[in-house]
Write an enzyme that holds these catalytic residues in place. Structure first.
Site, PDB file in Angstrom:
ATOM      1  N   PRO A 130       0.792  -1.240   0.000  1.00  0.00           N
ATOM      2  CG  PRO A 130       0.184  -0.812   2.225  1.00  0.00           C
ATOM      3  CD  PRO A 130       0.951  -1.785   1.351  1.00  0.00           C
ATOM      4  CD  GLU A 131       4.950  -0.341   0.328  1.00  0.00           C
ATOM      5  OE1 GLU A 131       5.714  -1.123   0.903  1.00  0.00           O
ATOM      6  OE2 GLU A 131       3.982  -0.723  -0.375  1.00  0.00           O
ATOM      7  CB  THR A 132       1.361   4.357  -4.297  1.00  0.00           C
ATOM      8  OG1 THR A 132       0.322   3.370  -4.347  1.00  0.00           O
ATOM      9  CG2 THR A 132       2.590   3.856  -5.031  1.00  0.00           C
TER      10      THR A 132
END
Length: 257
Positions: A130-132
């Site tokens: 989920p980094e973005t």
């Protein structure tokens, strides 16, 4: 030593290592990094050990980086380098490394699972990069996801940044098998360990070495580029907003544009 955040249990030739920050869904912080580094160093020089099982306490594998400790600048650079080295170290161990996944395996937790040789999950397992959505980049974990799923599915995971269940993870090759619940997962991993231990110790270690010799998972220069990219994003306004939105359980500002 960091025994409190990574519990070790020796069962003959098998070492069970359990991430132990259940209140934080076993999120990665400095202490966990140190414990994993110690684990890798110890296993690398223990020829009596033939398999390592990595799991998480409290119903979750690992929710990724502890965002309450997100660093910036040189600290972010150093931490991202450490993450890359831990993934490479796990993969390069002479032992067979098995990830036993229940609950969340997100971000860095997904990276840990993908760096293992074999991955088995319970039906409640959930996988995500989920980094973005936090204004960050899936830097050091990306090559390991691509190694496991192929570049196309890896691209979808890191760009769509959605959560997938265990059945979908099995379909795309992220996991090797799915069990109904935690007890069934423990039984499945036990069966796999029984198979692994039928192998001769030196032959297993040599086979692991040959797998590594097939070619580098992380291209030359990527570790530094990934660390620089992560440090840049961690210091940016998007990360500030994304992490604030995550903590406040609201959509980040860019989703309303």
């Amino acid at each position: 030593m960091h025994e409190d955040v990574l519990l070790r249990t020796r069962e003959g030739a098998v070492l069970r290592a359990t991430l132990n920050r259940p209140a934080k869904r076993n999120a990665l912080n400095g202490a966990v990094f140190g414990a994993l580094e110690e684990l890798i160093a110890d296993c690398a020089v223990d020829p009596s050990l033939r398999a390592v099982v990595l799991s998480g306490a409290g119903g979750h594998f690992c929710a990724g980086l502890d965002l309450t400790e997100l660093a910036e600048g040189e600290a972010a650079l150093a931490r991202n380098h450490r993450m890359g080295a831990i993934l490479a170290g796990l993969s390069g161990l002479p032992q067979v490394v098995i990830a036993q996944v229940s609950g969340a395996a997100h971000a860095g937790g997904l990276g840990l699972a993908c760096a293992a040789d074999l991955v088995f999950a319970s039906a409640d397992a959930r996988f995500a990069a989920p980094e973005t959505r936090r204004g960050l980049v899936a830097a050091q974990i990306l090559p390991w996801i691509a190694r496991r799923t192929g570049r196309s599915e890896a691209a979808r995971l890191v760009l769509q940044a959605h959560v997938i269940g265990a059945a979908e993870a099995w379909r795309i090759g992220l996991v090797h098998g799915v069990a109904e619940d935690a007890d069934a997962l423990a039984s499945l991993v036990g069966q796999v360990l029984a198979d692994v231990l039928q192998g001769a110790p030196e032959a297993l270690a040599e086979t692991k070495a040959l797998l590594c010799a097939l070619g580098p998972i992380v291209p030359d220069g990527y570790a530094e580029a990934g660390a620089q990219s992560f440090a840049k994003s961690a210091a940016g306004s998007e990360a500030t907003e994304g992490i604030a939105a995550f903590r406040e359980k609201r959509p980040p500002s860019w989703t309303t544009h």
